[in-house]
Design a protein around this motif. Structure first.
Motif, PDB file in Angstrom:
ATOM      1  N   ASN A   9      33.365  39.084  41.375  1.00  0.00           N
ATOM      2  CA  ASN A   9      32.682  38.109  41.993  1.00  0.00           C
ATOM      3  C   ASN A   9      33.749  37.403  43.267  1.00  0.00           C
ATOM      4  O   ASN A   9      34.801  36.461  43.084  1.00  0.00           O
ATOM      5  CB  ASN A   9      32.170  37.393  41.761  1.00  0.00           C
ATOM      6  N   LYS A  11      34.816  35.994  45.613  1.00  0.00           N
ATOM      7  CA  LYS A  11      34.406  34.211  45.858  1.00  0.00           C
ATOM      8  C   LYS A  11      34.862  34.174  47.379  1.00  0.00           C
ATOM      9  O   LYS A  11      34.917  34.695  48.235  1.00  0.00           O
ATOM     10  CB  LYS A  11      35.209  33.485  44.665  1.00  0.00           C
ATOM     11  N   HIS A  95      25.193  31.073  41.420  1.00  0.00           N
ATOM     12  CA  HIS A  95      25.606  31.017  41.379  1.00  0.00           C
ATOM     13  C   HIS A  95      26.382  29.849  41.293  1.00  0.00           C
ATOM     14  O   HIS A  95      26.144  28.694  42.072  1.00  0.00           O
ATOM     15  CB  HIS A  95      27.101  31.690  41.872  1.00  0.00           C
ATOM     16  N   GLU A  97      28.552  27.420  41.183  1.00  0.00           N
ATOM     17  CA  GLU A  97      29.450  26.767  42.461  1.00  0.00           C
ATOM     18  C   GLU A  97      28.373  26.235  43.496  1.00  0.00           C
ATOM     19  O   GLU A  97      28.512  25.887  44.330  1.00  0.00           O
ATOM     20  CB  GLU A  97      30.922  27.757  43.023  1.00  0.00           C
ATOM     21  N   GLU A 167      26.939  32.266  33.244  1.00  0.00           N
ATOM     22  CA  GLU A 167      27.909  32.392  33.182  1.00  0.00           C
ATOM     23  C   GLU A 167      28.019  30.126  32.556  1.00  0.00           C
ATOM     24  O   GLU A 167      27.777  29.333  33.631  1.00  0.00           O
ATOM     25  CB  GLU A 167      28.268  31.723  34.162  1.00  0.00           C
ATOM     26  N   ALA A 171      33.445  27.912  31.178  1.00  0.00           N
ATOM     27  CA  ALA A 171      34.458  28.820  31.351  1.00  0.00           C
ATOM     28  C   ALA A 171      34.599  29.365  32.772  1.00  0.00           C
ATOM     29  O   ALA A 171      35.817  30.603  32.914  1.00  0.00           O
ATOM     30  CB  ALA A 171      33.299  30.399  30.647  1.00  0.00           C
ATOM     31  N   ILE A 172      34.592  29.255  33.043  1.00  0.00           N
ATOM     32  CA  ILE A 172      34.484  29.525  34.757  1.00  0.00           C
ATOM     33  C   ILE A 172      35.595  28.929  35.538  1.00  0.00           C
ATOM     34  O   ILE A 172      35.772  27.859  36.029  1.00  0.00           O
ATOM     35  CB  ILE A 172      33.015  29.351  35.829  1.00  0.00           C
ATOM     36  N   GLY A 173      36.579  29.663  35.485  1.00  0.00           N
ATOM     37  CA  GLY A 173      37.704  30.038  36.099  1.00  0.00           C
ATOM     38  C   GLY A 173      38.751  28.775  35.154  1.00  0.00           C
ATOM     39  O   GLY A 173      39.446  28.128  35.948  1.00  0.00           O
ATOM     40  N   GLY A 212      32.284  34.386  32.900  1.00  0.00           N
ATOM     41  CA  GLY A 212      33.749  33.165  32.454  1.00  0.00           C
ATOM     42  C   GLY A 212      34.676  33.583  32.103  1.00  0.00           C
ATOM     43  O   GLY A 212      34.834  33.735  30.582  1.00  0.00           O
ATOM     44  N   SER A 213      35.706  33.800  33.047  1.00  0.00           N
ATOM     45  CA  SER A 213      37.173  33.913  32.367  1.00  0.00           C
ATOM     46  C   SER A 213      36.835  35.182  31.845  1.00  0.00           C
ATOM     47  O   SER A 213      37.820  35.313  30.587  1.00  0.00           O
ATOM     48  CB  SER A 213      37.614  32.797  31.893  1.00  0.00           C
ATOM     49  N   VAL A 214      35.924  36.227  31.962  1.00  0.00           N
ATOM     50  CA  VAL A 214      36.229  37.545  31.466  1.00  0.00           C
ATOM     51  C   VAL A 214      37.628  37.976  32.370  1.00  0.00           C
ATOM     52  O   VAL A 214      38.183  38.059  32.997  1.00  0.00           O
ATOM     53  CB  VAL A 214      35.483  38.691  31.629  1.00  0.00           C
ATOM     54  N   LEU A 232      30.469  39.199  34.582  1.00  0.00           N
ATOM     55  CA  LEU A 232      30.113  38.967  36.044  1.00  0.00           C
ATOM     56  C   LEU A 232      32.135  38.684  36.268  1.00  0.00           C
ATOM     57  O   LEU A 232      32.123  37.081  35.271  1.00  0.00           O
ATOM     58  CB  LEU A 232      29.446  38.403  36.953  1.00  0.00           C
ATOM     59  N   VAL A 233      32.261  39.174  37.148  1.00  0.00           N
ATOM     60  CA  VAL A 233      34.425  38.375  36.519  1.00  0.00           C
ATOM     61  C   VAL A 233      34.263  38.042  38.254  1.00  0.00           C
ATOM     62  O   VAL A 233      34.551  38.580  39.174  1.00  0.00           O
ATOM     63  CB  VAL A 233      35.131  40.034  36.318  1.00  0.00           C
ATOM     64  N   GLY A 234      35.094  36.766  37.696  1.00  0.00           N
ATOM     65  CA  GLY A 234      35.858  36.755  39.456  1.00  0.00           C
ATOM     66  C   GLY A 234      37.362  36.520  39.188  1.00  0.00           C
ATOM     67  O   GLY A 234      37.757  37.265  39.940  1.00  0.00           O
ATOM     68  N   GLY A 235      38.197  35.892  38.774  1.00  0.00           N
ATOM     69  CA  GLY A 235      39.587  35.787  39.252  1.00  0.00           C
ATOM     70  C   GLY A 235      40.016  37.150  38.757  1.00  0.00           C
ATOM     71  O   GLY A 235      40.487  37.596  39.087  1.00  0.00           O
TER      72      GLY A 235
HETATM   73  P1  PGA Z   1      35.977  33.531  36.689  1.00  0.00           P
HETATM   74  O1  PGA Z   1      34.356  34.184  37.466  1.00  0.00           O
HETATM   75  O2  PGA Z   1      35.924  35.442  35.865  1.00  0.00           O
HETATM   76  O3  PGA Z   1      37.442  33.054  37.324  1.00  0.00           O
HETATM   77  O4  PGA Z   1      35.754  32.253  35.688  1.00  0.00           O
HETATM   78  C1  PGA Z   1      33.771  33.523  36.862  1.00  0.00           C
HETATM   79  C2  PGA Z   1      32.558  33.619  38.398  1.00  0.00           C
HETATM   80  O5  PGA Z   1      32.456  32.636  38.968  1.00  0.00           O
HETATM   81  O6  PGA Z   1      31.511  34.499  38.411  1.00  0.00           O
END
Ligand code: PGA
Length: 259
Positions: A9, A11, A95, A97, A167, A171-173, A212-214, A232-235
């Motif tokens: 993701n 973002k 999501h 957010e 998620e 734990a997200i970001g 969440g911070s994977v 599901l991976v963000g950063g």
């Molecule tokens: P993160 O985000 O890996 O940066 O924690 C996950 C997400 O919001 O999908």
């Protein structure tokens, strides 16, 4: 055994040119890997260019959101028909957010899920509790409610075309990952909700992703849990090396028969 599904993701990051470079890097980094399902979700402005780069590759493209209507006077919104037309297969819906900053309700998410399915888009439906809700021990109730309403009115055929992402908002970001045990507890609970509603055979086929911070260094301990089917991976999806390392980490663990 399911192939692991790893979705990035992106973002609100990457201009179209930057997104093309990242997509090219991920395409090159995953082209030999037939044992994972890989998805990237760039911002709307880069979808066209990224779909072109990834056409015919192992990597599918998803949007990060959409409006539930096909078309209409909804300034600033993007319809399922539009993202489908560009070549997207997936769409992230609900999501945290979107829920937090744009006040999206479970009912609105449910409308989106239903239209996404009409357009043969695979919704990645996100659920997850806040820190306050976890501290109040209401995380299971919160997720059950999100599950019940966001996935209301779906039949077996519909749910088989959906992906669920757990998620935890805390734990997200944040760099704070749920422990594998916390993730597994919720994934097993979601699996149970799926079984109660759709039967064991259908439930077993549904992908439940953790988000969440994977990172490359925690994917292995998460994916080896029986009900964690991917991430599901963000950063960590914003750099070729870290995203490809997550894809490889998940694949190695699954291929080694850990599940
Ligand atoms: P993160 O985000 O890996 O940066 O924690 C996950 C997400 O919001 O999908």
């Amino acid at each position: 055994m399911k192939k692991p599904l790893i979705a990035g993701n992106w973002k609100m990051f990457k201009t179209a040119d930057e997104a093309v470079s990242l997509a090219q890097g991920i395409k090159a980094g995953t082209y030999k890997n037939q044992d994972a399902l890989v998805v990237v979700c760039p911002p709307f402005t880069a979808l066209h260019a990224v779909c072109k780069v990834l056409q015919g590759s192992n990597v599918s493209v998803g949007a990060q959101n959409m409006h539930p209507e096909t078309e209409g006077a909804f300034t600033g919104e993007i319809s399922p028909a539009m993202i489908k037309d560009l070549g997207c297969r997936y769409v992230i819906l609900g999501h945290s957010e979107r829920r937090q900053f744009f006040h999206e309700s479970d009912t609105f998410v449910n409308e989106k899920v239903k239209t996404a399915l009409k357009y043969s888009l695979i919704p990645i439906v996100c659920v997850g509790e806040t820190l306050a809700q976890r501290e109040a021990q209401s995380h299971l109730t919160v997720v059950k409610n999100q599950f019940d309403v966001s996935l209301a009115d779906l039949g077996k055929e519909d749910i088989l075309k959906c992906v669920i992402a757990y998620e935890p908002v805390w734990a997200i970001g944040t760099g704070k990952t749920a422990t594998p045990e916390q993730a597994e507890q919720m994934h097993a609970y979601i699996r149970r909700l799926l079984t109660e509603k759709f039967g064991a055979e259908v439930s077993a086929k549904i992908y439940i992703l953790y988000g969440g911070s994977v990172k490359p260094d925690n994917i292995a301990i998460l994916i080896e849990k029986p009900n964690v089917d991917g991430a599901l991976v963000g950063g960590a999806s914003l750099k070729t090396e870290s995203f490809c390392a997550i894809v490889d980490g998940a694949t190695e663990k699954c291929s080694a028969g850990a599940k």
